[in-house]
Design an enzyme around this catalytic site. Sequence first.
Site, PDB file in Angstrom:
ATOM      1  N   HIS A  13      34.900  34.752  24.543  1.00  0.00           N
ATOM      2  CA  HIS A  13      35.776  33.930  25.378  1.00  0.00           C
ATOM      3  C   HIS A  13      34.926  33.156  26.361  1.00  0.00           C
ATOM      4  CE1 HIS A  13      39.392  32.799  27.653  1.00  0.00           C
ATOM      5  NE2 HIS A  13      38.683  33.048  28.742  1.00  0.00           N
TER       6      HIS A  13
ATOM      7  N   ASP B 126      51.236  37.668  30.698  1.00  0.00           N
ATOM      8  CA  ASP B 126      50.235  36.694  31.141  1.00  0.00           C
ATOM      9  C   ASP B 126      50.799  35.285  31.101  1.00  0.00           C
ATOM     10  OD1 ASP B 126      47.500  35.805  31.838  1.00  0.00           O
ATOM     11  OD2 ASP B 126      47.611  34.882  29.864  1.00  0.00           O
TER      12      ASP B 126
ATOM     13  N   ARG C 189      51.417  31.205  38.663  1.00  0.00           N
ATOM     14  CA  ARG C 189      50.186  31.024  39.427  1.00  0.00           C
ATOM     15  C   ARG C 189      49.804  29.552  39.482  1.00  0.00           C
ATOM     16  NH1 ARG C 189      46.109  34.197  36.274  1.00  0.00           N
ATOM     17  NH2 ARG C 189      44.636  33.418  37.838  1.00  0.00           N
TER      18      ARG C 189
ATOM     19  N   SER D 148      44.206  38.218  33.483  1.00  0.00           N
ATOM     20  CA  SER D 148      44.608  37.245  32.472  1.00  0.00           C
ATOM     21  C   SER D 148      43.667  37.274  31.269  1.00  0.00           C
ATOM     22  CB  SER D 148      44.641  35.842  33.088  1.00  0.00           C
ATOM     23  OG  SER D 148      44.983  34.878  32.130  1.00  0.00           O
TER      24      SER D 148
ATOM     25  N   LYS E  88      44.567  39.579  27.481  1.00  0.00           N
ATOM     26  CA  LYS E  88      44.737  38.866  26.209  1.00  0.00           C
ATOM     27  C   LYS E  88      43.798  39.424  25.137  1.00  0.00           C
ATOM     28  CE  LYS E  88      44.325  34.547  27.705  1.00  0.00           C
ATOM     29  NZ  LYS E  88      44.508  34.455  29.175  1.00  0.00           N
TER      30      LYS E  88
END
Length: 433
Positions: free
Chosen positions: A83, A162, A169, A184, A188
């Site tokens: 990620h 999320d 947010r 977050s 995931k």
Amino acid sequence: MKSLEELIEVKRDGGTHTADELQRLVDAFVSGEMPDYQMAAWLMAAFIRGLDSEETAALTGAMARSGRMVDLSAVPGVKVDKHSTGGVGDTTTLVLAPLVASCGVPVAKMSGRGLGFTGGTLDKLESIPGFTVTLEPDDFLRQVRDVGCAVIGQSPDVDPADKKMYALRDVTATVPSVPLIVGSIISKKVAGGADAIVLDVKVGSGAFMKTESDARELAAELTRVGALLGREVVCVLTDMDQPLGRAVGNALEVREAIATLKGEGPADLTELCLVLGSRMLVLGGVAADERAGRDLLLDSIATGSALDTFRAWVHAQGGDERVADDPSLLPAAAHERVVTATRAGWVSGFDAEGVGRAAMAAGAGRARKEDAIDPAAGLVLAVKTGDRVEAGDPLGTVCSSDAALLDEAGARLRDAVVLGDEEVEPPPLFLEV
């Protein structure tokens, strides 16, 4: 059991939540029992008061469990996810998914779309004619087993907490909170079935984290929380004070990814993929150390195995695999304009976010999630930090299907390239692991 109002009071007053209390908050919000205005109040309290590591881990776990947990146990081997915290020209997933898979580590990844000046992996993949980012769960698993990799959009029933929390947010000024960012990202990955995670934490003008100290804080918390949830997490802090590679834009970045898989890509993009990929191979158990992992990756590129896996991946998801050998089959912009330097000097740096916004102005990005994008739009840089230019030399080329967009895109690109009178050294790509 405390009421929802009482749970908000706990954090408002600087108290510490139990794991059960955080599970209650998440469950109530996802079910609709807790309205948006109450969750917004709690998010602001958490933003101001903070969450400790145990609270962050408990919140992350509750978020991951808020929907369907993807079961990848039917896929042999250690499932390693990668990620990035987001940047400009961040093409690594398009390279790493087939490259790592070709070396024997399965890559099963859920990705997102671009919003604002950062590009989205799904948008890039969809610029390949016919490519679909939607697969049924059984087809997703089958493809990972048969091809070695699959990249799809996040299913609505995976980590719904999320999705709902981030939407709040985004409009309540509570995005830049390290505990909430950690929740977050890690939730995931846990919900997506990853056994181990390599995180590319970007630092600089084109990244969410602008300073090294902020990035280090985020990386430390990501690794701690990941460990508390039974996942091995490796964070690599990388520079984003200039765009990665040279291409910024969807089809343009696919072209650059294909070149990289052939061993012909930009040096910085290639090096980043080798470093991240070698870590993934070590976590996946197919390489003893990073050096051995790097050798496997280089061999896969040299023998054509990485490009073969790319072809198989594109074909499996409905795309035209011929793009691997003939990138001209990708969307191409009808209009291009070369942007030139107005004076001589050294490229002393970039406003990397400004480069991203130049590509966005050409049609490559979206200001709102429902906006359409031009898959052929974007820009290709002709310079990097440390280069010498003379007046009239090219800084880059902006591309768009709409000629009317070239003026603004070109002006933004010119403004984003910083010229100075003294020679400078290029910034280091890697800051810390």
